[in-house]
Structures are given as C-alpha cells and as structure tokens.
Design a protein around this motif. Structure first.
Motif, mmCIF file in Angstrom:
data_model
loop_
_atom_site.group_PDB
_atom_site.id
_atom_site.type_symbol
_atom_site.label_atom_id
_atom_site.label_comp_id
_atom_site.label_asym_id
_atom_site.label_seq_id
_atom_site.Cartn_x
_atom_site.Cartn_y
_atom_site.Cartn_z
ATOM 1 N N PHE A 1 0.976 -1.319 0.140
ATOM 2 C CA PHE A 1 0.174 -0.003 -0.404
ATOM 3 C C PHE A 1 0.331 1.496 0.068
ATOM 4 C CE2 PHE A 1 -2.770 -3.178 2.547
ATOM 5 C CZ PHE A 1 -3.960 -3.211 1.576
ATOM 6 N N GLY A 2 2.678 1.354 -0.782
ATOM 7 C CA GLY A 2 3.003 1.967 0.599
ATOM 8 C C GLY A 2 3.708 2.406 1.172
ATOM 9 N N TYR A 3 3.388 2.390 2.475
ATOM 10 C CA TYR A 3 3.616 2.606 3.929
ATOM 11 C C TYR A 3 5.084 1.453 4.417
ATOM 12 C CZ TYR A 3 -1.223 3.318 4.127
ATOM 13 O OH TYR A 3 -2.574 4.144 3.829
ATOM 14 N N LYS A 4 5.996 2.699 5.002
ATOM 15 C CA LYS A 4 7.135 1.723 5.366
ATOM 16 C C LYS A 4 6.641 1.278 7.015
ATOM 17 C CE LYS A 4 9.491 3.675 1.665
ATOM 18 N NZ LYS A 4 11.535 4.177 2.080
ATOM 19 N N LEU A 5 7.717 0.409 8.050
ATOM 20 C CA LEU A 5 8.152 0.614 9.090
ATOM 21 C C LEU A 5 9.222 -0.015 9.604
ATOM 22 C CD1 LEU A 5 6.222 0.506 11.671
ATOM 23 C CD2 LEU A 5 6.276 -2.106 11.040
ATOM 24 N N ARG A 6 9.378 0.976 11.385
ATOM 25 C CA ARG A 6 10.965 0.225 11.559
ATOM 26 C C ARG A 6 10.469 -0.901 12.088
ATOM 27 N NH1 ARG A 6 14.262 4.967 13.269
ATOM 28 N NH2 ARG A 6 16.203 2.689 13.197
ATOM 29 N N THR A 7 11.339 -1.948 11.624
ATOM 30 C CA THR A 7 11.679 -3.263 12.446
ATOM 31 C C THR A 7 12.422 -3.191 12.911
ATOM 32 O OG1 THR A 7 12.244 -4.463 10.597
ATOM 33 C CG2 THR A 7 10.242 -4.097 10.881
ATOM 34 N N LEU B 1 5.367 2.232 14.584
ATOM 35 C CA LEU B 1 4.070 1.713 14.846
ATOM 36 C C LEU B 1 2.811 2.953 14.809
ATOM 37 C CD1 LEU B 1 2.821 -0.936 13.967
ATOM 38 C CD2 LEU B 1 2.909 -1.286 16.375
ATOM 39 N N ASN B 2 3.122 3.938 15.465
ATOM 40 C CA ASN B 2 2.174 4.704 15.087
ATOM 41 C C ASN B 2 1.885 5.540 14.338
ATOM 42 O OD1 ASN B 2 1.106 4.825 17.626
ATOM 43 N ND2 ASN B 2 1.774 5.673 19.069
ATOM 44 N N GLU C 1 -1.011 7.561 9.133
ATOM 45 C CA GLU C 1 -1.593 7.145 7.932
ATOM 46 C C GLU C 1 -2.130 6.242 7.697
ATOM 47 O OE1 GLU C 1 2.301 8.507 5.138
ATOM 48 O OE2 GLU C 1 2.740 6.541 6.680
ATOM 49 N N ALA C 2 -2.943 5.078 7.905
ATOM 50 C CA ALA C 2 -3.791 4.511 7.507
ATOM 51 C C ALA C 2 -5.110 5.033 7.805
ATOM 52 C CB ALA C 2 -3.410 3.185 8.052
ATOM 53 N N ILE D 1 -4.507 -2.746 7.751
ATOM 54 C CA ILE D 1 -3.212 -3.017 8.799
ATOM 55 C C ILE D 1 -3.310 -2.926 9.658
ATOM 56 C CG2 ILE D 1 -1.907 -0.742 9.078
ATOM 57 C CD1 ILE D 1 -2.172 -0.050 6.362
ATOM 58 N N GLU D 2 -4.749 -1.990 10.857
ATOM 59 C CA GLU D 2 -5.013 -2.519 11.799
ATOM 60 C C GLU D 2 -4.502 -4.080 12.645
ATOM 61 O OE1 GLU D 2 -8.226 -0.663 13.741
ATOM 62 O OE2 GLU D 2 -7.142 1.087 14.374
ATOM 63 N N ILE D 3 -5.920 -4.836 11.693
ATOM 64 C CA ILE D 3 -6.105 -6.205 11.941
ATOM 65 C C ILE D 3 -4.352 -6.911 12.315
ATOM 66 C CG2 ILE D 3 -6.228 -8.639 11.018
ATOM 67 C CD1 ILE D 3 -9.058 -7.416 10.366
#
Length: 788
Positions: A528-534, A545-546, A551-552, A561-563
């Motif tokens: 969906f074009g999002y990024k997340l630090r892992t 994450l917040n 953004e979503a 995404i929440e699920i």
C-alpha cells in the motif's frame, strides 16, 4: 589435471547421497541429545570441498523435511525426537489425526485415534515413539494419561428409552457421550446439559458420562449463556456459602475507622461509568490548591478492608480471578452484596477507598503524590454519555486553558459559566487528561482505537439492534487517570537503587512485538506504499507503528493494517518479573484501580498496605503462581465474552437470512474468507467451496486468495457485497455468499464460469481444509487465519 583436482574428484566420488544419509542418521541416532553445527557435520562426513559440502547440505535439508532433524536456521541441527519416551500435551482433532506437543518445545507428533488411549484435548500424557515407516510421518502412541485437562462437556441431550447421549459441537471430541438412564438427572431430549465423562472403556467408540447440570432448553437465552460459561470451565452460579459470608458483612463505617483515614467527604468527587454499571470501583476528586496546582484524587474501592486474605470470599475470588462480561450479563468475581453494594462507590454514601492523591501543575506534571486509605462520599454518578455531552457542550472551554501558566487558579465557582453539573471540574480534568495522553504518545505509547460492536437486547435476551462502541473524550479522561495511578504505584515499589532488590509485586507486563510478525507486517503494508521500522529501539519501532496507524486512518486499507498490526503484538499478562509495558511504553505498570472485578488489583492493595507498614517481602513463587492463574483466567473470560458476542451476532443475523450487506474481508484462510459487515460489524465466512468461479490458492504471505485461471484476488481489507446464507446457532457460525452488483452469487455469474479442468488436474475437493497445491486448500497452511 593437477593432483589436487584428482584428489577432489576422488573425495566427491566417495560421498554419495545414500552414504551421507546413512552417516548422518547414525550420527544423530547414537547421540540423540547433542546439537551439531555445520562445521562439525562437514568434518565428521569428510566433506572437504564445495561439491561435497553442498551434497551434505542437501541431505540435511531432506532430513529436516522428513522430520528426522530440526534446525534453528543458524546452522545448528538436532534430532527431531530426542527420546523414544516423552511427556507433553495431547491435542485432540475431530478427524482422528491427533497431535502430541512435547514438553521440550519440539515439533508436534501425529497420534492416530487407535493409539490415543482415549486421551482428551489438553491432557498431559506420556507417549512412546513408534517405529518410523519409510515415507510416512513419524507417529507416537499414548501409554499413560498423566493429568486430565478437562472431563466435562456441554451439549444437547438426546434421550432414548433406557439411555441417553450428549451431542456436542466440541471440536476436540469427535464422538457423542453415552449416558446411562440413572445418570440423566431428569434430562430430556433438547435440554442443554453439562456432562462429566466418568470412563472410556477400551474398545468402546464412545465415552460414558453422567449429567452434572441441566442448563435449560436449547435456544433459551439463559441456557445458551450458561452453556458458554460451562464450555470454558467458568462459573455461572455463586456458591451459597460464599453469599452467606458476604451477607454477614456490615457496610457501617465506625468513627474509629474514619479517624484512621484521610477524609475526602467534603471534596468534590464523582464516578464515571457505563450506563448499565453497578460496580463503581473508581472515583475522581478535584480541587484547586495554592501556587497554581490542582489536587486530583484517584479513589479506588477498598475491597481488601472487607475481604481478608484466605477467608471464604477471598478463596472464591482468587479462584475466579476476574469478573466475566457476557453480552447480556456480568458474572461477578465477588458476591453481589460486596460488588454492587458495600464496596461500590455509590453516590451520596460514605465509602472506604484506597487513594492515589496527585498534585498536578497546569502542564499535568506530577509535582507530588501520596497513597492513602481514605473515606469519600461521591457527589454524582455520571455515565460516559453524560460526561461526553457536557464536554461537547463546553468544547471551547475544554480545548483552551482556563488559566495561563503561572496563574493561580481560583476555587471553582458555583454556577461557573459552563453548562452542566460539575462542568468546570469535568472540563479541567479533561484538559489535564489530554496533556497526560499527549505525553504518553510522545514517549511512544501505541494507540489502537478499534470500535466494538454492542447489542440492544429485549427482555428475552434476543438482540434487536446493534451499536458501535467508540472510546471518546469521556472514556479517555477516566483512562488517563487510571493509567497514572497504576503506573505511579508500580514505580513506587519497583524503582529502587541499583544495589537494592525490589520487593515482590504483581506487575502488568507487555513484551515487545514478535520480530517475525513485524517483518510480515512490513512486507504487507509495503503493497500500500507504507513503511515501518522493524529494527532499532523499542521507542523507535512504536513511534513508527503509530505513524503507520495515523497514515492509514480513513483509508480503504485502514482496517486490514490494524488487524495485521494487532497480530504482531504480544498479549499483556501478570507477572512478578517486571519487563515493562510495551504498548503503554511504561517501565513500571500494575493494576491497582479495579479490585471489585480483578483479583490482581486486590493482591496489589494488600501488598501496598503491607509494605507501607514495614512488612517483609512475600514469596515470589506463590505470587508468580497467582499471576499466572489470573492471566489464564483473564484469557478464558475474554474467550467466553467473544463467544457470547458471536452467538448474539448469529442470532441477530438469523433474522436477516437472504438479505444483502456491504462488508470488508477481515480474515483469510485456506478454507474461506471472513467478512465483517459495515452496517453492524457482524462477521461471517464465505466458504471457499462456494467460490465456484475459479480454483483458488491461499497466499499466506500476502493474506489473500488468488484464482489460478482468472487471477481474481481476494485480499484482507477488500470491499465485498454478501448475502446472508446460513446461521448455525449451535456452532455459532455465519455463512455468507459473495454476490455481484446484480445480486447474483459469484457461482451464478455467467462471465465467471470456469473452464473445464484439464484431465491431468485433480478436481478441487469441497471438503474443508483440503490439501494440495492447486486445490482449494494451500498445502502446509491448514487452520491458519490471518485477520480477525
């Protein structure tokens, strides 16, 4: 050709796949307890060059696939089965292909029905490994049942002339339970009953049992709610002896008791609770102080004053550990006289409390605080809706500071220019709560604000409408002050100098997210074009994450995404070993604010009192066991609550068979799609067997089903239109059919008719959980659900 090349070829010639396999089986067979790394294996097998090493790695991979070996993924290998005799937990399946989970955490092992010794789901058993047949899955045989996990089942009675049967929908018991006539306890056909298995004779297909309780007629609301509680081993009645003990307690407060406590009876105090609540276990007080400070009191019902450790009421409360909240009722942890009368902080009644008293400045910073046993008198019982209405009527005052920093607040005037009872106090508390909340999120707390479905029910318990429960400012106001009290008392006990050991205390802990699931989430949202630090610090990941959730928000993919994000989170639990609370981003946290409905809060009250009086630390082992029990009971209660909601969803939608609704895909499995309806948040399944327009494969990594011929894709979060097809109350299952814009099912749509399968392809099985690549179930992913 050089001498070294000849030597290399000679070395490879000696190593064949067969000889390497024999060497490895001999190696791990003679040393079943030992782990070997790759270098050791290369040395033992004399794999001196690259081709030889690759051959050894190929054989190791095959042995892992064949379940002879297991690997940690970092180059270390060990025997999949370390002993021929093992102990562990038995998992029963309705299809007879049961599993054994070893205590050492190894892979599950197949136990066929003929080798199960009639073990029941969850039983602790001892097994012996059976001789491995070539090309077959390894199997075990149960040789002893060490401890029964459960011997009572809930179902519907079917009574014949001289005997009866309990027909159960339990997934862990594939057969009915035979009941002799003299053990029916007056039960009749159609009764919902609780039956205890008394024996299971060798060679008999069905166990023998006796009726423990008749719950009522199948379909009656009381019977069905009690059946849900009984199914999870939760109580649905209160012992008479405990109720009698509660009846002997007096609500009167002596002058001597008042003299021992701080007196807050003349300070503005109120409770804020759901409209149908009766157990008011927390109240808030507020008054202005000098130097621009505010005193906010978090007053908690003093349950431990009335319930003494080890007495009959305490023993029952410890066993229950929590109140259980079903759709239409509360099953209390304490007897009703205590939870709804003596301990409940009811308005205009003097009550005993245990209070955290805070001095806050205008920036909601804690300047000072103390813990005290108090006596209070609530001025008003508010509902969340009443407080929310007051805050919204005074929105401008709520959002602006009543006082500039440095100004001294005047005492709150009677008849302040704000609308509603205690409006000035509520507005001030709301502003302070918002500042506390903002600080929490700045520090990395994670905010999942998921809506919940609730039912309006008639006098017979039948659901007549639904509404969505959303946390608003009124809820968040109370939440922030409860969090402040919980965190502060935990810090008081847990934060000690480096050279000092903290006293034993029950903490509410929440571990960091599962790294593997975070990586899955990262891969999923990338579409969906999002990024997340892992990777990085705990705070870096939580803030990322917040940012993702923010953004979503409002987008089509928000729910999906929440699920998936929620699935990456660990479950919070109780423990004496503090690791902090990741979701709240608190280093110290406990549960202090709800002793009427949670036993750990009562434990906390007792220990705070003990330690304040100079008492020694308590037994860590004893309190860790209590914490583990409370965590387990909390999970059971949550599961029962979900089951009651599901039952009401099915009951509600049964009145709407044939109707069409808009919804979104909330879960994807290899046997169908879960869909949550937009109008009422009820959830049902579109079985894969009903998607006749193609042969679908389950893409586990991307949470979707993909059509093999037409490449139609159904993904988590997709908008769909469905028709309500079936509502099975006994199994609490809703079946939906996917329909197109014209109201036709996908199977009826002429443009979606599949081409005939080539002769070399197997016809897709319609059985749930069918296996095989290219069939409707994707091999290796049985039973997994992504979402919901």
């Amino acid at each position: 050709m050089s001498h070294s090349n000849k030597k290399e070829r000679k070395s490879v010639g000696r190593l064949t796949k067969k000889t390497v396999r024999e060497m490895l089986l001999d190696l791990f067979g003679t040393q079943p307890e030992k782990d070997f790394n790759v270098k050791e294996i290369f040395s033992i097998t004399h794999a001196a060059n690259h081709p030889a090493k690759m051959l050894v790695m190929d054989v190791l991979s095959e042995l892992v696939l064949d379940d002879y070996l297991t690997t940690d993924g970092k180059g270390s290998y060990r025997n999949a089965v370390r002993s021929n005799v093992m102990e562990g937990v038995f998992q029963r399946k309705r299809n007879g292909r049961n599993s054994f989970i070893p205590d050492d955490g190894g892979k599950s092992i197949l136990v066929c029905e003929r080798n199960s010794m009639h073990a029941l789901d969850g039983d602790r058993v001892r097994v012996t490994m059976l001789a491995r047949r070539s090309g077959h899955t390894r199997e075990a045989e149960v040789t002893e049942i060490l401890e029964r996990a459960k011997d009572t089942f809930v179902g519907q009675l079917q009574v014949e002339k001289g005997f009866g049967f309990l027909i159960t929908e339990s997934r862990s018991l594939a057969t009915d339970i035979f009941i002799p006539k003299d053990k029916l306890k007056g039960g009749k056909t159609g009764d919902k009953a609780v039956v205890k298995i008394t024996e299971w004779p060798e060679g008999s297909k069905s166990p023998i049992g006796k009726v423990v309780d008749i719950l009522g007629k199948q379909g009656e609301n009381n019977a069905e709610m009690h059946a849900i509680l009984a199914e999870y081993g939760l109580p649905y009645q209160y012992p008479k002896a405990v109720e009698k003990a509660a009846d002997k307690l007096t609500p009167d407060i002596t002058p001597e008791e008042i003299a021992r406590r701080e007196d807050f009876r003349n300070v503005t105090t109120f409770t804020i609770d759901p409209h149908d609540a009766k157990d008011f276990d927390d109240a808030l007080s507020i008054r202005p102080l000098k130097d621009g400070l505010w005193e906010v009191g978090v007053h908690i019902a003093d349950v431990s004053h009335y319930v003494k450790e080890g007495d009959i009421i305490d023993r029952e409360a410890e066993k229950r550990a929590t109140s259980v909240y079903l759709v239409d009722r509360t099953i209390p942890m304490l007897p009703e006289r205590l939870c709804n009368f003596i301990c409940s902080l009811r308005p205009n009644e003097e009550k005993l409390a245990y209070s955290a008293i805070f001095k806050l400045n205008e920036q909601a910073e804690v300047v000072d605080w103390h813990l005290a046993h108090t006596v209070i008198c609530s001025d008003r019982r508010f509902t969340y809706e009443e407080v929310q209405a007051t805050l919204e009527r005074n929105r401008q005052a709520s959002d602006e500071d009543l006082h500039q920093p440095g100004e001294h607040p005047e005492p709150l005037p009677e008849g302040a220019p704000l609308e509603g009872e205690y409006a000035a106090e509520l507005v001030k508390l709301n502003k302070l709560a918002k500042l506390l909340r903002a600080k929490r999120f700045k520090n990395g707390a994670i905010g999942f604000d998921r809506a919940e479905v609730r039912f309006e029910i008639d006098e017979k318990g039948h659901p007549i409408s639904t509404y969505v429960k959303v946390a608003k400012d009124a809820n968040k106001l109370v939440e922030e002050f409860m969090l402040l009290a919980n965190r502060t008392v935990a810090e008081m006990i847990g934060r000690v100098p480096k050279n000092k050991k903290p006293k034993v205390f029950p903490y509410r802990i929440h571990d960091v997210p599962d790294p593997e699931k975070l990586e899955k989430l990262s891969a999923f949202i990338a579409k969906f074009g999002y990024k997340l630090r892992t990777e990085g610090s705990k705070t870096d990941i939580s803030k990322s994450l917040n940012h993702l959730l923010e953004e979503a928000k409002g987008k089509k993919e928000e729910n999906a995404i929440e699920i998936v994000a929620l699935r990456a989170m660990m479950k919070a639990r109780y423990s004496t070993h503090n690791i902090g609370h990741y979701g709240l981003m608190f280093q110290y946290y406990t549960h202090f604010t709800s002793p009427i409905r949670r036993y750990p809060d009562t434990m906390v009250h007792r220990l705070l009192t003990r330690y304040a009086e100079g008492g020694r630390s308590v037994s860590a082992d004893k309190y860790e066991d209590l914490c583990e029990h409370a965590s387990n009971m909390e999970q059971l209660a949550a599961t029962a609550e979900r089951a009651s909601i599901k039952y009401k969803q099915v009951e509600f939608m049964a009145d709407r068979l044939g109707q069409e609704f808009e919804g979104s895909v909330s879960g994807v499995t290899e046997f169908g799609l879960y869909v949550e309806l937009a109008e009422n948040m009820c959830e049902g399944m579109i079985p894969l067997r009903s998607l006749m327009d193609d042969y679908y494969e389950f893409d586990e990594r991307n949470y979707c089903l993909i059509g093999r011929r037409y490449h139609k894709r159904y993904s988590l979060g997709d908008k769909v239109r469905i028709r309500v097809d079936r509502a099975n109350l006994e199994r609490r299952q809703l079946d939906f059919a996917l329909v197109d814009d014209e109201g036709k099912t996908v199977a009826e749509s002429p443009k979606a008719a599949p081409k005939p399968a080539p002769f070399y392809e197997s016809a897709p099985s319609s059985k749930k959980g069918s296996k095989g690549k290219g069939k409707r179930g994707a091999k290796g992913n049985r039973g997994k659900r992504y979402g919901g």
